[in-house]
Design a protein around this motif. Sequence first.
Motif: not given
Length: 320
Positions: A209-210, A196-198, A204-207
């Motif tokens: 990312a949200a 999620f950093r890169h 990015a998707r999913g909780v």
Amino acid sequence: MRRSGSALDPPRTRTGNPAPMSESPPLDLLSDLLGAYQLSAKVFAQPLVCGGWRVDTNGVAHTQFHLLVRGTCFLHMAHLPRALPLRPGDLVMVPNGAWHILSADPLAAAEAATAGLEGNHAALLCGALSVPEAGRKALFGLLPPVLIVRANEANERFGHLVRLIVEETLAAEPGSRLLLDALSNALMTMTLREHFRHAAAVEARGVLAAANDKRLGALISALHRDPGQPWSVDSMLALAPVSRSALMERFQQLMGESPMGYVTQLRMIRARQLLADPAVSKAAVPGMVGYDNEAAFRRAYRRFVEASRLDDQCRMADAP
């Protein structure tokens, strides 16, 4: 004598007055999620291989991870146009149990002859993540089929952890299995953090990312803190500075479902945890997760359990 400041002193403004402190630390959603779903990593194999070897995961639906300790190998997956070469220290995580093969030969997945490769030695550490189906869907449902952290691209702390795991694997000293399980838990957490950093904002998707999204972050955190409160789209809009249509569109884009559908999922996950707790009265569970009507709760929970079972079956059938 006036003492100099120390690390224990509260921070101060330019006027010398103590700076205001936050009442509570920011919500660490990754820690909360991994803790709530009781994610647990366990090493199941430490193969030392040579020749025309291959590790086939056909029929295994669990979240798996593989760390290449020594040598080289190739990763094969159904969605990849060609095998991916792996180097020592590279980490592969397959979040949703997709079919994959690790092999000495880039053509092994096509059942090519792989004999005569006696010089190709490799050492691997292979493990699996134990996570309830509801947790897998919440955490991994919208992740790519595979996450790869390259040794030459990871940050320094990730590299330190990988090197410690590699050293512990090769040393094979007493207590090694327990240590490797514990270190693998840390490795999986850092792998998700690295992803999620890169990951690009459009990818990015999913909780998680949200939770990092400027428009949805505060809302996602609030939903996870208290899914049982009487949520409505109107109450959500108070936490998301967007229009109703933009909320629906962005939530669907990142989470793959509607806001109220996600609230229902969170409530059912919480209900499952409460129902498994002998200290909690089963009659009290519907009210604890936001349901005034027990019959409505039973219908929602029945659908949730059935959907979880079907997800497991679909994943098992996904292998070639």
